[in-house]
Motif scaffolding. Structure first.
Motif, short mmCIF file in Angstrom:
data_model
loop_
_atom_site.label_atom_id
_atom_site.label_comp_id
_atom_site.label_asym_id
_atom_site.label_seq_id
_atom_site.Cartn_x
_atom_site.Cartn_y
_atom_site.Cartn_z
N ASP A 1 -20.28 -17.04 21.24
CA ASP A 1 -20.43 -16.87 20.10
C ASP A 1 -20.11 -18.24 19.14
O ASP A 1 -19.11 -18.95 19.21
CB ASP A 1 -19.67 -15.32 19.48
N ASP A 2 -21.62 -18.24 18.38
CA ASP A 2 -21.92 -19.13 17.56
C ASP A 2 -21.60 -19.05 15.80
O ASP A 2 -22.20 -19.85 15.68
CB ASP A 2 -23.26 -19.85 17.96
N ASP A 3 -21.27 -17.61 15.37
CA ASP A 3 -21.28 -17.48 14.66
C ASP A 3 -20.12 -17.26 14.06
O ASP A 3 -18.89 -17.34 14.80
CB ASP A 3 -22.11 -15.82 14.54
N THR A 4 -20.22 -16.53 12.63
CA THR A 4 -18.56 -17.12 11.77
C THR A 4 -18.97 -15.16 11.22
O THR A 4 -19.82 -14.64 10.98
CB THR A 4 -18.94 -18.00 10.54
N VAL A 5 -17.44 -15.71 10.93
CA VAL A 5 -17.17 -13.33 10.36
C VAL A 5 -18.03 -13.19 8.88
O VAL A 5 -17.86 -14.29 8.03
CB VAL A 5 -15.67 -13.31 10.49
N GLU A 6 -18.18 -12.27 8.76
CA GLU A 6 -19.42 -12.15 7.22
C GLU A 6 -18.52 -10.43 7.19
O GLU A 6 -18.02 -10.08 7.36
CB GLU A 6 -20.40 -11.59 7.36
N ARG A 7 -18.29 -10.39 5.63
CA ARG A 7 -18.19 -9.73 5.28
C ARG A 7 -18.29 -8.24 5.66
O ARG A 7 -18.18 -7.02 6.22
CB ARG A 7 -18.11 -9.17 3.43
N THR A 8 -20.30 -8.64 6.22
CA THR A 8 -20.61 -6.81 6.69
C THR A 8 -20.32 -6.49 8.05
O THR A 8 -20.65 -5.76 8.25
CB THR A 8 -22.00 -7.31 6.25
N ASN A 9 -20.02 -7.94 8.67
CA ASN A 9 -19.50 -7.55 10.16
C ASN A 9 -18.32 -6.38 10.33
O ASN A 9 -18.80 -6.11 10.92
CB ASN A 9 -19.06 -8.93 10.97
N LEU A 10 -17.50 -6.04 9.48
CA LEU A 10 -16.35 -5.41 8.92
C LEU A 10 -16.03 -4.00 9.22
O LEU A 10 -15.92 -3.29 9.75
CB LEU A 10 -15.38 -5.71 8.11
N GLN A 11 -17.59 -3.77 9.21
CA GLN A 11 -17.90 -2.67 9.43
C GLN A 11 -17.99 -1.56 10.60
O GLN A 11 -17.83 -0.51 11.26
CB GLN A 11 -19.62 -1.71 8.96
N GLN B 1 -17.16 -4.73 13.75
CA GLN B 1 -16.74 -5.82 14.78
C GLN B 1 -15.62 -5.22 14.07
O GLN B 1 -14.95 -6.54 13.56
CB GLN B 1 -17.18 -6.92 14.40
N LEU B 2 -14.54 -4.56 15.19
CA LEU B 2 -13.06 -4.19 15.26
C LEU B 2 -11.97 -5.62 15.37
O LEU B 2 -11.27 -4.37 14.55
CB LEU B 2 -12.88 -2.75 15.44
N MET B 3 -12.42 -6.24 15.59
CA MET B 3 -11.61 -7.42 15.80
C MET B 3 -10.96 -8.38 14.67
O MET B 3 -10.36 -8.90 14.57
CB MET B 3 -11.92 -8.15 17.77
N HIS B 4 -12.23 -8.29 13.86
CA HIS B 4 -12.34 -9.34 12.85
C HIS B 4 -11.00 -8.81 11.67
O HIS B 4 -11.46 -7.48 11.95
CB HIS B 4 -13.42 -9.53 12.47
N ARG B 5 -10.90 -9.12 11.08
CA ARG B 5 -10.30 -9.06 9.53
C ARG B 5 -10.97 -9.46 7.89
O ARG B 5 -11.61 -10.64 8.49
CB ARG B 5 -8.52 -9.26 8.93
N VAL B 6 -10.70 -9.46 7.23
CA VAL B 6 -11.04 -10.38 6.28
C VAL B 6 -10.14 -11.47 5.73
O VAL B 6 -11.19 -12.12 5.00
CB VAL B 6 -10.63 -8.78 4.30
N ASP B 7 -9.44 -11.57 6.28
CA ASP B 7 -8.97 -13.20 5.90
C ASP B 7 -9.61 -13.76 7.36
O ASP B 7 -9.94 -15.01 7.42
CB ASP B 7 -7.59 -13.26 6.29
N ASP B 8 -9.99 -13.02 8.11
CA ASP B 8 -11.16 -14.02 8.93
C ASP B 8 -12.58 -14.82 8.21
O ASP B 8 -12.86 -15.27 9.08
CB ASP B 8 -11.04 -13.50 10.38
N ILE B 9 -13.16 -13.92 7.67
CA ILE B 9 -14.15 -13.64 6.69
C ILE B 9 -14.46 -16.11 6.39
O ILE B 9 -13.30 -16.40 5.93
CB ILE B 9 -14.39 -13.92 5.49
N GLY B 10 -15.79 -16.39 7.03
CA GLY B 10 -15.76 -17.34 7.04
C GLY B 10 -15.45 -18.38 8.18
O GLY B 10 -15.73 -19.66 7.86
N THR B 11 -14.47 -18.01 9.99
CA THR B 11 -13.96 -18.40 9.96
C THR B 11 -14.95 -18.26 11.38
O THR B 11 -15.89 -16.98 11.75
CB THR B 11 -12.63 -18.41 10.46
N ALA B 12 -14.57 -19.19 11.89
CA ALA B 12 -15.44 -18.94 13.36
C ALA B 12 -15.40 -17.46 14.20
O ALA B 12 -14.15 -17.09 14.04
CB ALA B 12 -15.38 -19.61 15.06
N LYS B 13 -15.71 -16.18 15.01
CA LYS B 13 -15.67 -15.52 15.36
C LYS B 13 -14.53 -15.33 16.78
O LYS B 13 -14.21 -14.87 17.37
CB LYS B 13 -17.24 -15.11 15.48
N THR B 14 -15.08 -17.08 17.61
CA THR B 14 -14.38 -17.32 18.75
C THR B 14 -12.98 -17.38 17.67
O THR B 14 -11.90 -16.96 18.96
CB THR B 14 -14.94 -18.50 19.42
N ALA B 15 -12.28 -18.17 16.93
CA ALA B 15 -11.21 -18.00 16.70
C ALA B 15 -10.43 -16.70 16.04
O ALA B 15 -9.81 -17.10 16.31
CB ALA B 15 -11.08 -19.19 16.03
#
Length: 260
Positions: free
Chosen positions: A69-79, A81-95
């Motif tokens: 994945d080449d994207d980063t976590v955005e706040r709109t993803n959290l609805q 994309q349950l793997m990601h958290r608020v603290d992940d916003i701005g980081t690579a989705k792979t990380a």
């Protein structure tokens, strides 16, 4: 169907405990769990479908996961994309995916591929994978994934979600004897699909992503362990708004045979 993966010799004591409920499950058992530990699965997309897929495969004890994945976590993803958290916003989705996988299954090795998959790099990204799960959201990417898996002769567990609707199946250009080779072109002939609207334009039901991602992970687990029958030659169509699941036969079009 015969198992796709040979088992590792043994599991670590802590892994035997963590995955104990598989050891008593018909179709998996202790040997199937060792097959999962030996598996290398590539997952395209760490978003709405990739999130539940990766969580389920990590929990199941898959030995290696390649996250593309080449994207980063955005706040709109959290609805959705349950793997990601608020603290992940701005980081690579792979990380973020690596963190989530290791939280569930510390022994699972994660290969982060923070790149956009294209027709030029797909085969390299899938090198060594026993199967691929496609959770991407553009048809160009889906075609590149399908072409690479067809050339490699490995299974492609495929799904798509839009608004309240979803589709999923298994494509395989070189399946075992007794199964017809079915590929993406049998569902969408070249040039017929167009480009679907984005989630930002029409929306997507978050809980449906979780449902379909779980089903994709189940198909991967079945292929690895040899449990049950794969979704090869059958397309599941889900209308969540009307609570309908339909299974449609999917047959190969006339074309030259592909060798693994």
């Amino acid at each position: 169907m015969r198992p796709l993966v040979e088992p590792v010799a043994s599991l670590a004591p802590e892994e035997l405990i963590r995955t104990a409920r598989h050891a008593v499950l018909a179709g998996i058992g202790e040997e199937g769990q060792r097959r999962l530990a030996s598996a290398r699965i590539a997952v395209v997309g760490a978003g709405g479908l990739g999130s539940p897929v990766l969580l389920a495969l990590a929990a199941a004890g898959v030995g290696e996961l390649v996250v593309i994945d080449d994207d980063t976590v955005e706040r709109t993803n959290l609805q959705r994309q349950l793997m990601h958290r608020v603290d992940d916003i701005g980081t690579a989705k792979t990380a973020s995916a690596t963190r989530a996988v290791h939280d569930l299954s510390p022994l699972t090795l994660v290969h982060e591929r923070h790149v956009r998959l294209t027709a030029d790099n797909a085969r390299e990204l899938f090198a060594g994978a026993h199967l691929v799960i496609d959770g991407s959201d553009t048809f160009d990417t889906r075609e590149a994934v399908a072409a690479a898996t067809e050339e490699l002769g490995i299974p492609l567990v495929w799904g798509a979600v839009q608004e309240w609707a979803a589709q999923l199946t298994v494509f395989w250009s070189a399946p075992p004897e007794g199964y017809a080779p079915v590929v993406l072109g049998d569902l969408f002939p070249a040039g017929s699909a167009g480009e679907p609207p984005t989630c930002a334009q029409v929306g997507v039901l978050g809980s449906l992503c979780v449902q379909v991602g779980g089903m994709l992970a189940t198909e991967a687990i079945k292929l690895v362990t040899g449990a049950g029958d794969p979704l090869l030659g059958r397309l599941v169509v889900i209308d969540a708004l009307r609570a309908r699941h339909d299974v449609i036969p999917l047959v190969p079009a006339a074309r030259p045979a592909v060798s693994p």
